[in-house]
Design an enzyme around this catalytic site. Structure first.
Site, PDB file in Angstrom:
ATOM      1  N   GLU A 128       2.323   3.781   1.774  1.00 13.88           N
ATOM      2  CA  GLU A 128       1.212   3.387   2.637  1.00 13.88           C
ATOM      3  C   GLU A 128       0.981   1.890   2.505  1.00 13.88           C
ATOM      4  O   GLU A 128       1.470   1.270   1.549  1.00 13.88           O
ATOM      5  CB  GLU A 128      -0.056   4.164   2.257  1.00 13.88           C
ATOM      6  CG  GLU A 128       0.082   5.664   2.467  1.00 13.88           C
ATOM      7  CD  GLU A 128      -1.195   6.438   2.228  1.00 13.88           C
ATOM      8  OE1 GLU A 128      -1.184   7.659   2.459  1.00 13.88           O
ATOM      9  OE2 GLU A 128      -2.207   5.825   1.816  1.00 13.88           O
ATOM     10  N   TRP A 157       6.371   1.197   6.001  1.00 15.19           N
ATOM     11  CA  TRP A 157       7.765   0.995   5.579  1.00 15.19           C
ATOM     12  C   TRP A 157       8.595   2.252   5.804  1.00 15.19           C
ATOM     13  O   TRP A 157       9.422   2.611   4.972  1.00 15.19           O
ATOM     14  CB  TRP A 157       7.847   0.549   4.119  1.00 15.19           C
ATOM     15  CG  TRP A 157       6.921  -0.568   3.780  1.00 15.19           C
ATOM     16  CD1 TRP A 157       5.855  -0.525   2.939  1.00 15.19           C
ATOM     17  CD2 TRP A 157       6.970  -1.904   4.300  1.00 15.19           C
ATOM     18  NE1 TRP A 157       5.225  -1.745   2.896  1.00 15.19           N
ATOM     19  CE2 TRP A 157       5.888  -2.620   3.731  1.00 15.19           C
ATOM     20  CE3 TRP A 157       7.804  -2.559   5.209  1.00 15.19           C
ATOM     21  CZ2 TRP A 157       5.631  -3.945   4.022  1.00 15.19           C
ATOM     22  CZ3 TRP A 157       7.541  -3.886   5.512  1.00 15.19           C
ATOM     23  CH2 TRP A 157       6.475  -4.569   4.913  1.00 15.19           C
ATOM     24  N   GLU A 363      13.076   3.122  -2.316  1.00 15.09           N
ATOM     25  CA  GLU A 363      13.159   4.275  -3.236  1.00 15.09           C
ATOM     26  C   GLU A 363      12.630   3.927  -4.628  1.00 15.09           C
ATOM     27  O   GLU A 363      13.147   4.383  -5.640  1.00 15.09           O
ATOM     28  CB  GLU A 363      14.604   4.792  -3.350  1.00 15.09           C
ATOM     29  CG  GLU A 363      15.292   5.075  -2.027  1.00 15.09           C
ATOM     30  CD  GLU A 363      14.744   6.306  -1.319  1.00 15.09           C
ATOM     31  OE1 GLU A 363      13.607   6.711  -1.625  1.00 15.09           O
ATOM     32  OE2 GLU A 363      15.446   6.838  -0.457  1.00 15.09           O
ATOM     33  N   THR A 365      10.766   0.276  -6.378  1.00 20.67           N
ATOM     34  CA  THR A 365      11.254  -1.057  -6.726  1.00 20.67           C
ATOM     35  C   THR A 365      11.947  -1.022  -8.089  1.00 20.67           C
ATOM     36  O   THR A 365      11.735  -0.110  -8.896  1.00 20.67           O
ATOM     37  CB  THR A 365      10.096  -2.064  -6.800  1.00 20.67           C
ATOM     38  OG1 THR A 365       9.243  -1.702  -7.898  1.00 20.67           O
ATOM     39  CG2 THR A 365       9.295  -2.088  -5.507  1.00 20.67           C
TER      40      THR A 365
END
Length: 380
Positions: A128, A157, A363, A365
């Protein structure tokens, strides 16, 4: 460079040969043009689906190929070496099929053949605007209203946001924290689902990423995956597998950059000889090759743990961390090998370098991967 691979079966060899053939024919010739025009290659994904390459790790009864993860990841690597946007699309789509395949009801799993066959493309709506790494703090909410959930909030994203046919929506159905999160499966034409304008990204221009606004979107209650309160568990379980997919993409991208740099260094003449013969540059290429081999080995070791039914979350985090950092270093070094030529779009290494950066972010950082690994060490 041909990679000497150890594969579990003759069928796996055939699958990698098929993937190589399709990648050379359908991906490599189109990549630069589609990236330049920022056009998503939807038909390429359908081609991969019809060839059986979108459902490799899923059971045959749902249209999959029942392949070990170590085979699937090596197919991803081959695709990424020709066109990262397509390989990432395959990885995200495979991730998007996971909640239904692993946690869905028998009725929900009837959707899998079209998903796996490539006729339906998936998106995974977890992050989000204010909650990327802190997924448990999400605020998108779903309220039960009769035979539906009414969803309100914004996801950010989201890969395939503007082209997906179905969305996995992670949303809050209960109180604060992980136990209040659930997972819903929504069709793209659900009223109240509004993909926003695509983000202007550094790389992967052919892969549409955007926010999705949910304005009282009514999702049928029978599209709840795994029961209320299980969404966070589903999300984290899927991400373990997804991190391996991104690691494989990173290995493929790094290999492509190395191969191009080696080819250039053999042809480029300076001071009367090929620049690959200069020790400073030759040693740099040697380090690049070694790092790629290590990243590939780490990724496949984690996949083999997964295939054996053993815990692999920490090894997946290590693989994602190392492989994507390697991809960033190798692609940057490939630009340096080409010198000024590496900085112009006539050669693909500048695109490889821009694309590598996002792999350190998606997936989870790489800072999150380090947190996962360090916490495991602290627990002993």
């Amino acid at each position: 460079m041909n990679v000497d691979r150890i594969l579990p079966t003759d069928e796996a060899h055939d699958l990698l040969d098929l993937a190589t053939e399709i990648a050379d024919r359908e991906l490599a010739p189109k990549a630069a043009d589609f990236e330049e025009r920022a056009e998503f290659p939807r038909e390429v994904l359908r081609t991969l689906g019809r060839a059986g390459l979108l459902g490799l790790p899923y059971p045959e009864e749902y249209g999959g190929a029942a392949q070990p993860y170590e085979v699937y990841l090596q197919v991803l690597e081959i695709l990424a070496g020709r066109w990262l946007a397509v390989a990432e699309a395959v990885s995200v789509h495979t991730l998007s099929c996971y909640p239904v395949a692993q946690f869905g009801t028998d009725e929900q799993r009837k959707l899998l053949p079209d998903m796996i066959g490539g006729e339906l493309l998936g998106a995974y709506c977890l992050s989000e605007p204010q909650g990327g790494s802190d997924a448990a703090a999400m605020t998108t909410r779903a309220v039960r209203d009769g035979d539906a959930y009414v969803v309100s909030g914004t996801k950010a994203w989201i890969t395939h946001a503007r082209v997906a046919d179905f969305y996995n929506i992670f949303c809050r159905t209960g109180g604060p924290g992980p136990k209040g999160i659930s997972c819903l499966l929504a069709d793209r034409n659900t009223p109240g689902i509004h993909p926003q304008a695509a983000e202007r990204t550094m790389g992967l221009h052919a892969s549409p990423v955007a926010q999705i606004a949910f304005d009282d979107a009514r999702v049928p209650a029978d599209r709840l995956i795994g029961g209320e309160g299980t969404g966070f568990t589903i999300a984290m379980s899927a991400l373990d597998s997804g991190r391996l997919g991104i690691a494989a993409c990173a290995v493929g991208l790094a290999q492509a950059a190395l191969d191009y740099a080696v080819g250039y260094a053999k042809e480029r003449q300076q001071f009367g000889r090929a620049i690959i013969d200069f020790q400073g540059l030759g040693f740099n290429l040697a380090d690049m090759a070694t790092q790629i081999s290590a990243a590939r080995a780490l990724t496949l070791a984690a996949a083999r743990l997964r295939d054996a039914g053993r815990p692999y979350s920490i090894e997946a985090a290590k693989a994602k961390l190392f492989a994507t950092d390697v991809a960033m270093r190798v692609t940057t070094d490939a630009v340096q090998v080409l010198g000024g030529a590496g900085y112009v779009a006539d050669h693909p290494v500048e695109r490889y370098m821009r694309e590598a950066k996002v792999l350190q972010i998606v997936e989870g950082t790489n800072q999150i991967q380090r947190m996962v690994i360090s916490r495991a060490l602290a627990k002993g």
